[in-house]
Write an enzyme that holds these catalytic residues in place. Structure first.
Site, mmCIF file in Angstrom:
data_model
loop_
_atom_site.group_PDB
_atom_site.id
_atom_site.type_symbol
_atom_site.label_atom_id
_atom_site.label_comp_id
_atom_site.label_asym_id
_atom_site.label_seq_id
_atom_site.Cartn_x
_atom_site.Cartn_y
_atom_site.Cartn_z
ATOM 1 N N THR A 395 0.876 -1.152 0.000
ATOM 2 C CA THR A 395 0.000 0.000 0.000
ATOM 3 C C THR A 395 0.917 1.206 0.000
ATOM 4 O O THR A 395 2.114 1.067 0.170
ATOM 5 C CB THR A 395 -0.895 -0.068 1.263
ATOM 6 N N ASN A 415 -3.472 -3.570 -3.281
ATOM 7 C CA ASN A 415 -3.424 -4.723 -2.394
ATOM 8 C C ASN A 415 -2.037 -5.367 -2.475
ATOM 9 O O ASN A 415 -1.150 -4.947 -1.749
ATOM 10 C CB ASN A 415 -4.526 -5.736 -2.672
ATOM 11 N N ASP A 437 -8.461 -9.611 0.124
ATOM 12 C CA ASP A 437 -8.673 -9.077 1.466
ATOM 13 C C ASP A 437 -9.968 -9.574 2.090
ATOM 14 O O ASP A 437 -10.224 -9.347 3.270
ATOM 15 C CB ASP A 437 -8.679 -7.542 1.443
#
Length: 599
Positions: A395, A415, A437
């Site tokens: 990130t 991600n 996620d």
């Protein structure tokens, strides 16, 4: 991110030997100072883009839009058009007041997504399916979020804000050795368009090469003229057609249905400061507040920095902080998810009496084994069925303050590093692998052992839980007088984001480090499960040995690879000097090509 795997625990003797070279004191580095405005990001060209827009009369939001689009060009590892993120804004309102806004442009599951889409016929998770390739992508939100931010809070035009990014893509930028090496990602090699653009079909870029992206420049130009085209026009159909041809799930209807959400920020207090931070679908803000609520009952300054060998942390201080981490992460795992699909007990989690009850369970001399940890009774509802969350650490974060005191703290992601590895043909940008996620299968721990509730299971239109924690801190105010801006903070790092931001706050407010020292301070992390205390390589030996003697299972990042930097996170921080009112920038020295820049 799927970072260098946190290795198994090492013996105290091995640990001491391997860390012997890491006893260097906290660097005595001064922050970057600027009288008017400051931009701090992971890439020098992106920071320069933000300053360029500020000098043209743009505000902090204009600069944030410029920085994000520039990062999509110069930092494809995590900067993006095909991803999503959060933006926390402190906007000047009237002569003396400020308003806060939180923009959620997190990716969403496509309409065709299903709870068990990553399981085989026997009900087992298909390895890599949620990480690599077309089916790994959620509906991207970044372009919508940036266009929304610029339209509602910016001063310039979108075309002006995007001009630096378009120039960088057209003219190119010179690659450092680290940047050239990063482009050799094996995942991108799997996909012809990615291999062509980012790897010259196997003739890999080298240090000193100029990296130009004409397709991306053309896409950025189209967006600058009409950002709606990404979601409703010809560009949306290009994306959908390419996804369909590769077996992906994103359709033109998914893109057309995407909406940016304005959400109410999470607020908290800590030692005379007011915190403004991220609400769900980020778990970051409420867990940060819960951690600091628990710690507010301690005199961490008295527990203190550990002297000449530890500067920032003593074993006694690390112990108390770690136990707060452990307890808050237990709640993170049990309760949090997308607020549009779940009722979340946020008020209960932020209750100071609840924090006091947690605090009373902390033994000042030894760790509480996670297996024996019992939540205080009478505060929280029964948790939903436990499932697994996967959280990537690739990130990026940037922080901005303008001359009028407007501030932006923004965290964005694909991600995994370079997302799914898939680049949209003809448009030149990478797609996210944000579907990873979500929970892939109930009750099966992921590679990090990170557990959480079924609130994060896959469902059409749902946003996956995140740990991104953009945060703004002010001095304590009241209904008559707003507090003064003190800090703008944030970092990448997956499940370590929250603990890193917490430690940055403790480093400055409790331990008295300047903002550059706080960005560089050695990091530690505990997330309830697995029950271990993770340390960076440069974490000093004496407190590490003391913590092991107290009973902690000590785990050092990348212990098997001495060439690995052994770090996580990338704090990009701004402080306001309370005496001179100068802006102080702290760029994390773990990343060599970023900088704090101002004027």
């Amino acid at each position: 991110m799927r970072p260098a795997t946190l290795r198994t625990s090492v013996s105290l003797l091995t640990f001491t030997t391997l860390l012997a070279s890491a006893q260097a004191q906290q660097p005595n580095v001064e922050p970057t100072r600027a009288p008017h405005a400051m931009v701090v990001s992971i890439h020098h060209s992106a920071s320069d883009a933000g300053v360029e827009i500020l000098k043209q009369g743009g505000n902090a939001v204009d600069a944030a839009v410029a920085v994000h689009f520039a990062l999509a060009v110069v930092y494809p590892f995590a900067g993006n058009l095909g991803g999503g993120g959060f933006m926390l804004i402190r906007e000047k309102h009237g002569p003396h007041g400020f308003k806060t806004h939180f923009l959620d442009y997190r990716e969403k599951a496509p309409a065709a997504a299903t709870r068990d889409m990553y399981l085989d016929a026997e009900g087992n998770v298909v390895s890599g399916m949620s990480l690599v390739g077309y089916k790994a992508s959620g509906v991207p939100g970044s372009v919508a979020g940036l266009a929304y931010a610029q339209k509602h809070f910016g001063k310039l035009t979108l075309a002006q804000d995007m001009a630096p990014a378009i120039r960088l893509a057209t003219e190119g930028f010179v690659l450092s050795a680290a940047e050239a090496r990063n482009l050799q990602s094996k995942n991108m090699t799997l996909f012809p368009t990615s291999a062509k653009i980012f790897q010259r079909d196997g003739d890999f870029y080298r240090e000193g090469d100029t990296f130009k992206q004409p397709e991306l420049a053309a896409t950025l130009t189209r967006i600058s003229k009409d950002p709606g085209e990404f979601y409703h026009g010809a560009m949306a159909h290009q994306i959908a057609d390419f996804e369909k041809a590769g077996g992906g799930l994103i359709t033109a209807e998914d893109l057309a249905a995407y909406q940016v959400k304005e959400r109410k920020p999470i607020r908290g207090k800590y030692h005379g400061y007011d915190l403004i931070t991220a609400p769900p679908p980020s778990s970051g803000g409420i867990i940060l507040v819960e951690i600091l609520n628990i710690l507010s009952g301690y005199d961490l300054k008295k527990l203190g920095p550990g002297g000449s060998e530890s500067t920032d942390r003593s074993a006694a201080q690390v112990h108390i902080i770690t136990e707060a981490f452990r307890r808050a992460y237990m709640d993170r795992g049990d309760y949090l998810g997308d607020p549009d699909f779940n009722t979340l007990p946020l008020k209960q989690m932020a209750n100071m009496k609840y924090a006091a009850a947690w605090r009373s369970s902390i033994d000042p001399t030894k760790p509480t084994p996670s297996a024996s940890l019992v939540r205080p009774a009478g505060f929280m509802p029964p948790p939903p069925q436990a499932t697994v969350v996967k959280e990537s650490t690739e990130t990026t974060h940037f922080s901005i303050v303008d001359k009028d005191g407007n501030a932006v703290s923004s965290t964005t992601t694909l991600n995994g590093g370079f997302g799914s590895g898939v680049t949209i043909e003809g448009l030149g940008f990478l797609m996210n692998n944000e579907m990873d996620d979500f929970t892939s299968k109930v009750g099966e721990p992921n590679v990090y052992g990170l557990i959480q509730s079924s609130a994060n299971s896959i469902a059409p239109g749902k946003r996956p839980l995140s740990a991104m924690t953009p945060t703004i801190i002010t001095t304590h105010g009241n209904w008559l007088k707003h507090g003064k801006l003190a800090y703008v903070m944030g970092t990448p790092g997956g499940s370590t984001i929250i603990t890193t931001v917490a430690n940055d706050i403790i480093s400055t407010i409790d331990n008295g480090l300047n903002i550059q020292q706080a960005a560089d301070a050695p990091r530690f992390h505990h997330q309830y499960l697995p029950d271990r205390l993770d340390l960076e390589k440069k974490f000093p030996v004496p407190p590490a040995e003391a913590l092991a003697a107290m009973g902690y299972t000590i785990n050092r990042l990348a212990v098997a690879d001495e060439k690995n930097p052994g770090v996580w996170g990338d704090s990009e921080l701004i402080a306001v000097d309370p005496k001179t009112h100068e802006l102080l920038g702290g760029h994390d020295s773990r990343r060599s090509y970023g900088k704090a820049a101002g004027y």
